[in-house]
Design an enzyme around this catalytic site. Structure first.
Site, PDB file in Angstrom:
ATOM      1  N   ARG A  66      37.752  25.824  64.326  1.00  0.00           N
ATOM      2  CA  ARG A  66      38.719  26.693  64.995  1.00  0.00           C
ATOM      3  C   ARG A  66      38.124  28.075  65.243  1.00  0.00           C
ATOM      4  O   ARG A  66      37.536  28.673  64.348  1.00  0.00           O
ATOM      5  CB  ARG A  66      39.973  26.838  64.132  1.00  0.00           C
ATOM      6  CG  ARG A  66      40.836  27.990  64.593  1.00  0.00           C
ATOM      7  CD  ARG A  66      42.271  27.664  64.638  1.00  0.00           C
ATOM      8  NE  ARG A  66      43.032  28.822  65.066  1.00  0.00           N
ATOM      9  CZ  ARG A  66      44.289  29.019  64.766  1.00  0.00           C
ATOM     10  NH1 ARG A  66      44.921  28.142  64.036  1.00  0.00           N
ATOM     11  NH2 ARG A  66      44.920  30.069  65.204  1.00  0.00           N
ATOM     12  N   ARG A  75      44.157  25.012  70.679  1.00  0.00           N
ATOM     13  CA  ARG A  75      43.319  25.261  69.496  1.00  0.00           C
ATOM     14  C   ARG A  75      42.878  23.925  68.945  1.00  0.00           C
ATOM     15  O   ARG A  75      43.608  22.938  69.074  1.00  0.00           O
ATOM     16  CB  ARG A  75      44.123  25.992  68.404  1.00  0.00           C
ATOM     17  CG  ARG A  75      44.353  27.444  68.669  1.00  0.00           C
ATOM     18  CD  ARG A  75      45.565  27.928  67.947  1.00  0.00           C
ATOM     19  NE  ARG A  75      46.775  27.455  68.632  1.00  0.00           N
ATOM     20  CZ  ARG A  75      48.010  27.736  68.264  1.00  0.00           C
ATOM     21  NH1 ARG A  75      48.212  28.466  67.197  1.00  0.00           N
ATOM     22  NH2 ARG A  75      49.037  27.279  68.927  1.00  0.00           N
ATOM     23  N   ASP A  78      45.301  23.784  63.669  1.00  0.00           N
ATOM     24  CA  ASP A  78      46.163  24.873  63.216  1.00  0.00           C
ATOM     25  C   ASP A  78      46.821  24.417  61.909  1.00  0.00           C
ATOM     26  O   ASP A  78      47.577  23.441  61.898  1.00  0.00           O
ATOM     27  CB  ASP A  78      47.230  25.142  64.298  1.00  0.00           C
ATOM     28  CG  ASP A  78      48.000  26.421  64.015  1.00  0.00           C
ATOM     29  OD1 ASP A  78      47.555  27.199  63.161  1.00  0.00           O
ATOM     30  OD2 ASP A  78      49.051  26.629  64.657  1.00  0.00           O
ATOM     31  N   ASP A  80      49.240  25.616  58.795  1.00  0.00           N
ATOM     32  CA  ASP A  80      50.194  26.665  58.415  1.00  0.00           C
ATOM     33  C   ASP A  80      50.830  26.366  57.067  1.00  0.00           C
ATOM     34  O   ASP A  80      51.004  25.195  56.708  1.00  0.00           O
ATOM     35  CB  ASP A  80      51.325  26.761  59.452  1.00  0.00           C
ATOM     36  CG  ASP A  80      50.872  27.454  60.715  1.00  0.00           C
ATOM     37  OD1 ASP A  80      50.161  28.453  60.610  1.00  0.00           O
ATOM     38  OD2 ASP A  80      51.221  26.974  61.811  1.00  0.00           O
TER      39      ASP A  80
END
Ligand code: SF4
Length: 465
Positions: A66, A75, A78, A80
């Site tokens: 990334r 992207r 990701d 989170d």
């Protein structure tokens, strides 16, 4: 990539993967330039705080390619933190729970699958929040285990078998003509195992390599194994049919790093798994394989500290069995790391009478669910002597072929079809034939390193299994 991310998450200190949702394909809410993407929610148990997790997650994203500058739009990955044990953090770079947790269907679908009754900041459960969220095309593509659909592996999954007999006959003819011995590791392709003089684990093959009187050794395995044979028998060529067949775990420990660790622990005895380069063996005191790691650790005087490289799982498991404390190098086998707790649970549900037998390179939460933890040679012995009729095997897939041959009349199933070591599988019959015809590529070890490494390897062979 998701699998990689999960593995890297589970490898963080004090962290283990508890559960993973299915995989979902999602049509993006962003611009049309973005392709559909795959997403998944995982539950982890961790001693890291959200503040400590954030940089670790950033490193995982970077490792998986990334570009940090891309904050919105397409992207590669990701990751989170959606929710952390009810904590509430509202800082510029870190918001927990995630501020959009209840807005996105692609988050709520897998979350509601995993934890339908989790109470979110609005007071709604994940299941209730999902009912409220606007439509977004989300499609579940792999159920339960959260894995991508497996590709069948023909010769090990009951698919059509190729007829290799003509090439195998030619290899045997050439081996006899040239006075070559063919050694094959248990993780090799079935047809390569079947053409070898000896099939075994690293310790067994090292012994064969040391004892052979053949003109040359064709080593069907990976680079460190051929190097070990060259260390033990320097007077005859050792041929690795594909010189690119390496071992990513062996590459995780280097001379410079190990010297630094030794300097921090002067007087410590360095035990190195045979899955290391000759240069690392040369600065180690004794080598081991998974078959004799416990005995090797026990052989170290009790007043000495022990450094174990490079596999953290094998090191920790063997130390516990030996009743010793060791400093473990944080390396791991990417192939064994693909087995997770869900695989064990799913396989047990499908084969309730089968016993679970796993390799000590597996992650500790997988090892904890096993009936037996064995090296590959230990698996054969265990399954032969044990009274069950079916086994779920947690190691590289090539082992299934070995077990079916050596323990007839019993059934063996892999815990997952994913444990295929791409390096082991680089060796093919065609390359074995070419190796015999050309006498190469030969693996050599510089004499100064060889002599030093030999001491550590000989000690390993002397300790035995
Ligand atoms: S199975 Fe793991 S330890 Fe063995 S060669 Fe492959 S990557 Fe290395």
């Amino acid at each position: 990539m998701l699998r990689q991310a999960r593995r890297l998450l589970a490898a963080l200190p004090g962290t283990s993967l508890v559960r993973a949702s299915s995989l979902y394909v999602t049509a993006p809410v962003g611009g049309p330039e973005q392709d559909d993407y795959l997403n998944q929610v995982v539950e982890v148990r961790t001693s890291l705080s959200p503040r400590e997790l954030l940089p670790a997650i950033n490193r995982i994203e970077a490792e998986l390619g990334r570009e940090r500058l891309v904050r919105w739009g397409p992207r590669s990955i990701d990751v989170d933190i959606l929710w952390y044990d009810g904590s509430s953090i509202a800082e510029a770079d870190l918001e927990v729970p995630h501020p959009r947790l209840e807005e996105r269907r692609f988050v709520l679908e897998p979350l509601a699958e995993l934890a339908p009754d989790l109470v979110l900041p609005s007071g709604r459960t994940a299941r209730e929040a999902l009912e409220n969220v606007r439509e977004q095309a989300v499609r579940r593509v792999a159920g339960g285990r959260g894995e991508l659909p497996d590709k069948p592996i023909p010769s090990q999954s009951g698919g059509p078998k190729m007829d290799h007999s003509a090439m195998q006959a030619e290899i045997r003819r050439l081996a006899k003509e040239k006075g070559a011995v063919i050694l094959a590791h248990n993780y090799q392709r079935p047809e390569v195992q079947d053409v070898a003089d000896f099939v075994g684990d690293s310790l067994g093959l090292s012994r064969r390599a040391a004892a052979t009187t053949a003109n040359m050794t064709v080593f069907c395995g990976v680079h460190f194994m051929a190097e070990t044979a060259a260390i033990l028998a320097p007077d005859r060529p050792v041929i690795l049919p594909d010189i690119e067949a390496g071992c990513p775990m062996a590459d995780m420990v280097d001379v410079e790093g190990l010297e630094e660790l030794k300097a921090e622990h002067p007087g410590a005895v360095v035990v190195s798994y045979v899955n290391t380069s000759a240069a690392v063996k040369a600065i180690s005191d004794i080598c081991c394989t998974s078959a004799n790691a416990v005995n090797v650790i026990r052989s170290v005087p009790k007043d000495k500290e022990i450094i174990f490289t490079p596999n953290r799982n094998l090191g920790s498991w063997a130390a516990q069995k030996a009743g010793r404390w060791v400093i473990v190098w944080p390396g791991f086998c990417p192939t064994h790391g693909l087995i997770d707790v869900d695989d064990v649970e799913d396989a047990k549900a499908a084969h309730p009478n089968a016993k679970v037998v796993v390799h000590p390179e597996c992650e500790p939460d997988v090892v904890a669910l096993a009936d037996a933890v064995e090296s590959t040679s230990g698996m054969i012995r265990f399954c032969r002597e044990d009274d069950a009729g079916e086994y779920l095997i947690g190691t590289e897939l090539g082992m299934i072929h070995r077990l079916e041959k050596d323990v007839p009349g019993k059934k063996f199933y892999p815990l997952t079809q994913l444990t295929v070591c791409p390096n082991m599988k680089l060796i093919t019959l065609e390359k074995v034939l070419k190796a015999l015809l050309t006498g190469g590529p030969v693996v050599t070890v510089e004499e100064e390193i060889r002599v030093k490494a030999l001491r550590a390897v000989q000690r390993m062979v002397e300790v035995g299994a």
